[in-house]
Design a protein around this motif. Structure first.
Motif, PDB file in Angstrom:
ATOM      1  N   GLY A   1      18.362  14.875  66.402  1.00 33.95           N
ATOM      2  CA  GLY A   1      18.317  13.523  65.852  1.00 33.95           C
ATOM      3  C   GLY A   1      17.515  12.570  66.705  1.00 33.95           C
ATOM      4  N   ARG A   2      18.008  11.347  66.854  1.00 30.17           N
ATOM      5  CA  ARG A   2      17.300  10.313  67.598  1.00 30.17           C
ATOM      6  C   ARG A   2      17.554  10.396  69.095  1.00 30.17           C
ATOM      7  NH1 ARG A   2      15.855   5.423  64.708  1.00 30.17           N
ATOM      8  NH2 ARG A   2      16.083   5.903  62.525  1.00 30.17           N
ATOM      9  N   GLY A   3      18.333  11.385  69.539  1.00 27.21           N
ATOM     10  CA  GLY A   3      18.685  11.418  70.950  1.00 27.21           C
ATOM     11  C   GLY A   3      19.615  10.265  71.270  1.00 27.21           C
ATOM     12  N   PHE A   4      20.720  10.191  70.532  1.00 25.60           N
ATOM     13  CA  PHE A   4      21.649   9.069  70.642  1.00 25.60           C
ATOM     14  C   PHE A   4      22.259   8.927  72.043  1.00 25.60           C
ATOM     15  CE2 PHE A   4      23.947  12.793  68.943  1.00 25.60           C
ATOM     16  CZ  PHE A   4      24.917  12.952  69.921  1.00 25.60           C
ATOM     17  N   GLN A   5      22.737   7.720  72.315  1.00 27.36           N
ATOM     18  CA  GLN A   5      23.492   7.490  73.539  1.00 27.36           C
ATOM     19  C   GLN A   5      24.977   7.689  73.227  1.00 27.36           C
ATOM     20  OE1 GLN A   5      21.890   3.484  74.386  1.00 27.36           O
ATOM     21  NE2 GLN A   5      21.356   4.312  76.393  1.00 27.36           N
ATOM     22  N   ILE A   6      25.710   8.141  74.220  1.00 26.10           N
ATOM     23  CA  ILE A   6      27.150   8.353  74.060  1.00 26.10           C
ATOM     24  C   ILE A   6      27.877   7.172  74.696  1.00 26.10           C
ATOM     25  CG2 ILE A   6      29.101   9.857  74.600  1.00 26.10           C
ATOM     26  CD1 ILE A   6      27.041  12.194  74.839  1.00 26.10           C
TER      27      ILE A   6
ATOM     28  N   TYR B   1      24.744  12.809  59.862  1.00 24.20           N
ATOM     29  CA  TYR B   1      24.114  11.500  60.102  1.00 24.20           C
ATOM     30  C   TYR B   1      23.238  11.472  61.357  1.00 24.20           C
ATOM     31  CZ  TYR B   1      28.160  10.800  57.154  1.00 24.20           C
ATOM     32  OH  TYR B   1      29.091  10.934  56.165  1.00 24.20           O
ATOM     33  N   LEU B   2      23.066  12.622  61.999  1.00 22.89           N
ATOM     34  CA  LEU B   2      22.406  12.670  63.309  1.00 22.89           C
ATOM     35  C   LEU B   2      21.082  11.921  63.365  1.00 22.89           C
ATOM     36  CD1 LEU B   2      22.740  16.240  64.855  1.00 22.89           C
ATOM     37  CD2 LEU B   2      23.760  14.083  65.609  1.00 22.89           C
ATOM     38  N   SER B   3      20.275  12.067  62.298  1.00 20.12           N
ATOM     39  CA  SER B   3      18.938  11.469  62.337  1.00 20.12           C
ATOM     40  C   SER B   3      18.988   9.946  62.292  1.00 20.12           C
ATOM     41  CB  SER B   3      18.106  11.973  61.154  1.00 20.12           C
ATOM     42  OG  SER B   3      18.685  11.518  59.954  1.00 20.12           O
ATOM     43  N   LEU B   4      20.162   9.393  62.005  1.00 21.39           N
ATOM     44  CA  LEU B   4      20.275   7.936  61.855  1.00 21.39           C
ATOM     45  C   LEU B   4      20.978   7.258  63.029  1.00 21.39           C
ATOM     46  CD1 LEU B   4      21.356   7.803  58.102  1.00 21.39           C
ATOM     47  CD2 LEU B   4      19.218   6.945  59.047  1.00 21.39           C
ATOM     48  N   LEU B   5      21.326   8.032  64.047  1.00 24.30           N
ATOM     49  CA  LEU B   5      22.203   7.463  65.075  1.00 24.30           C
ATOM     50  C   LEU B   5      21.499   7.100  66.379  1.00 24.30           C
ATOM     51  CD1 LEU B   5      25.284   9.802  64.628  1.00 24.30           C
ATOM     52  CD2 LEU B   5      24.819   7.585  63.579  1.00 24.30           C
ATOM     53  N   ASN B   6      21.648   5.843  66.777  1.00 23.14           N
ATOM     54  CA  ASN B   6      21.232   5.430  68.117  1.00 23.14           C
ATOM     55  C   ASN B   6      22.373   5.642  69.109  1.00 23.14           C
ATOM     56  OD1 ASN B   6      19.799   3.116  66.164  1.00 23.14           O
ATOM     57  ND2 ASN B   6      18.461   4.066  67.677  1.00 23.14           N
ATOM     58  N   ARG B   7      23.604   5.553  68.599  1.00 27.02           N
ATOM     59  CA  ARG B   7      24.774   5.686  69.469  1.00 27.02           C
ATOM     60  C   ARG B   7      25.880   6.444  68.763  1.00 27.02           C
ATOM     61  NH1 ARG B   7      25.454  -0.329  72.122  1.00 27.02           N
ATOM     62  NH2 ARG B   7      23.333  -0.353  72.906  1.00 27.02           N
ATOM     63  N   VAL B   8      26.660   7.160  69.542  1.00 25.69           N
ATOM     64  CA  VAL B   8      27.927   7.684  69.038  1.00 25.69           C
ATOM     65  C   VAL B   8      29.018   7.116  69.938  1.00 25.69           C
ATOM     66  CG1 VAL B   8      29.323   9.727  68.585  1.00 25.69           C
ATOM     67  CG2 VAL B   8      26.863   9.782  68.124  1.00 25.69           C
ATOM     68  N   LEU B   9      29.996   6.484  69.330  1.00 24.16           N
ATOM     69  CA  LEU B   9      31.071   5.817  70.068  1.00 24.16           C
ATOM     70  C   LEU B   9      32.332   6.668  69.995  1.00 24.16           C
ATOM     71  CD1 LEU B   9      32.190   3.249  71.482  1.00 24.16           C
ATOM     72  CD2 LEU B   9      32.632   2.323  69.237  1.00 24.16           C
TER      73      LEU B   9
END
Ligand code: DX5
Ligand code: ZN
Length: 216
Positions: free
Chosen positions: A166-171, A127-135
């Motif tokens: 991906g989108r360079g999500f925030q952690i 799902y990496l390309s769809l993620l703004n955040r990983v919680l």
């Protein structure tokens, strides 16, 4: 730069508008809203879409909605309409996770994916390309006031390695965050710290949030 998202789970629900205003005025970066259905986790919460719409009226910062529910897809439209700016679902939920994340984006809302403590980091890879955040859940989801699980630090570090894809999500890290554990999470790679008990029970909430960011 670090961000703090106080969790309204620890708020006084009998004076929710004042709590929302107090946290926004004290410098919250987001308001974290824990939606629990009583199935995915044992205890349901009262953060219905109507309640979130009420919070939105008083909030001056984006709303971060964390869905701890068995089947998130049917709830997305209602929480978007209520004013969610980010919706995070659990990778362990039922339904089509990919389509649910896509649906969140179609609604012009940011999307996040959350991992329970026993879920491996690799589960986010499809799902990496769809993620703004990983919680990253650093307690078992379901209630506030639990102790931070230090064994989740490895997961935060692994996610930091994956961040550029991906989108360079925030952690985002959720559960048991206080002065000591915030340092551990920040050093490991966290961008956003969720805090219920520590911030909401602090005599000076503005100072508590600055301390969590490491600004004091
Ligand atoms: C737990 C929730 C958390 C909770 C954190 O399932 O997802 O957001 O509010 O509360 P504290 O900071 O008290 O651990
Ligand atoms: Zn949460």
């Amino acid at each position: 730069m670090f961000f703090v998202a106080p969790s309204l789970l620890a708020a006084d629900m009998s004076r929710l508008p004042q709590e929302v205003k107090s946290l926004c005025d004290a410098g919250a970066d987001f308001l974290h809203i824990d939606v629990m259905d009583g199935q995915f986790v044992p205890n349901p919460t009262d953060f219905t879409p109507d309640c979130v719409a009420e919070i939105k009226k008083h909030a001056t910062v984006p709303l971060d909605v964390h869905l701890m529910v068995q089947d998130p897809m049917p709830l997305i439209d209602d929480y978007v309409q209520a004013g969610a700016d980010n919706i995070t679902i659990h990778v362990e939920s039922q339904g089509d996770i990919y389509k649910t994340l896509e649906h969140i984006h179609h609604n012009k809302c940011h999307a996040g994916l959350s991992l329970k403590p026993n879920t491996a980091t690799e589960k986010i890879l499809p799902y990496l390309s769809l993620l703004n955040r990983v919680l990253v859940m650093t307690v078992e989801p379901g209630k506030g006031g639990q102790s931070f699980m230090p064994n989740q630090i490895t997961k935060i570090k692994q996610l930091k390695e994956l961040k550029t894809a991906g989108r360079g999500f925030q952690i985002e890290v959720d559960g048991g965050i206080n002065l000591e554990t915030a340092v551990l999470a920040r050093v490991a790679g966290a961008d956003i710290l969720v805090s219920g008990t520590y911030v909401l029970s602090a005599p000076d909430r503005a100072r508590a949030m600055r301390l969590l960011r490491g600004d004091l």
